[in-house]
Write a protein that holds these residues in place. Structure first.
Motif: not given
Length: 345
Positions: A30-32
């Motif tokens: 996950e990488n906002p």
């Protein structure tokens, strides 16, 4: 290769790249802050109609030929990294030879009659390589996993270290299953005195239009004796670099992707500025840019990744290694650091 063949192959590559944004299978962390890849139609159309300027060198790329005598004379108590081109490297780790993402074919392509062609020959012929103790792969794309190279080396490599799922690819390339070891992220193993750990990267995988993300991609930490080498593989910038640096402090040499980036696919390749940021996150000692100078895979001028990286390294007082193709870098030893590309067209 005529212009139509080139366009058709680039169109196929664009299809594959565009598919990465929506595919199931293995997923990135996950990488906002991740930026989206452009839509498929935009990428396809650009590859089909856009003109490229300066993406292929006019002048010969300098090269230092290698032979077995030169390699065998290297200190067996040291760790050496030899640049073969693009992301391909030959390592001599305390007397044993290793390969990273070896591509010896003329083209990085599923076929050899079309596709991105090498700017320069390999500094050593495939059949002149010494016996290989280990071969490390980052993922299954054609500019990293080359069928002809693997088939030629199939029984000449003692052990293959690959991300999950890539072992099946190798078995279709004549590699015995018993010689293959698959790694998930953070898996570690030791072979011939070298400790290997597969670490996360932010990319995608696939060799056709129907197998997107069916195999894993990875970066690698390689420890030989007291020295650590990091190899980023192909990756966009993501927060995972900080965790890698925390888990593996004191990385001596970081081979960081620096090339084939583009605003149309910002999530899967790093700009030079992002390569610097990732290197700083790792808190490594020496930066070494890879994934450039051999194949035309994007729209930026061929020299641009190296020009920008060198300028940024100087601004940030980063120790930058700039080996020419075929040059031997010995960890912990003085080296020449000329900007060999700077006067080439």
């Amino acid at each position: 290769m005529n212009r139509l063949s080139r366009r058709l192959l680039l169109f196929t590559c664009a299809l594959a790249l565009a598919a990465c944004a929506t595919s199931a299978g293995f997923q990135n962390l996950e990488n906002p802050a991740v930026q989206p890849t452009q839509g498929a139609f935009k990428i396809w159309w650009r590859f089909l109609v856009a003109e490229k300027v300066g993406t292929v060198p006019v002048d010969p790329v300098p090269l230092r030929p290698l032979n077995r005598a030169t390699l065998d004379a290297l200190d067996v108590n040291a760790n050496h990294v030899i640049r073969l081109g693009h992301s391909s490297h030959l390592l001599k780790l305390r007397g044993k030879y290793w390969l990273i993402d070896p591509v010896f074919s003329e083209r990085a392509s599923p076929v050899q009659w079309a596709g991105p062609k090498r700017f320069h020959p390999s500094p050593i012929a495939l059949d002149e390589l010494p016996p290989i103790e280990g071969l490390i792969l980052s993922h299954d794309h054609y500019d990293h996993l080359d069928r002809a190279t693997i088939e030629a080396l199939a029984l000449k490599v003692n052990r293959y270290f690959v991300p999950t799922g890539v072992g099946a690819r190798l078995q279709t390339m004549l590699v015995p299953a018993a010689r293959i070891q698959e790694f998930g992220w953070w898996d570690s193993g030791t072979h011939a005195g070298v400790q290997l750990t597969a670490t996360p990267s932010q990319h995608f995988s696939g060799r056709t239009l129907t197998d997107r993300n069916s195999t894993l991609w990875a970066s690698w930490v390689i420890q030989s004796g007291e020295e650590r080498i990091f190899y980023s593989g192909d990756t966009g910038y993501f927060p995972g670099f900080k965790e890698i640096g925390e888990r593996f402090p004191g990385i001596d040499l970081a081979l960081m992707e620096n090339g084939a980036y583009d605003p149309y696919w910002p999530a899967v390749h790093m700009t030079p500025e992002e390569s610097i940021r990732a290197f700083q996150d790792l808190k490594a000692k020496t930066l070494y840019g890879v994934h450039n100078s051999t194949f035309d895979l994007a729209f930026h001028p061929w020299r641009e990744p190296m020009d920008r990286l060198a300028a940024l390294a100087a601004q940030n007082r980063i120790d930058l290694a700039t080996p020419v193709i075929g040059e031997v870098l010995t960890l912990g030893k003085p080296r020449s650091n000329e900007l060999w590309w700077s006067k080439l067209r």
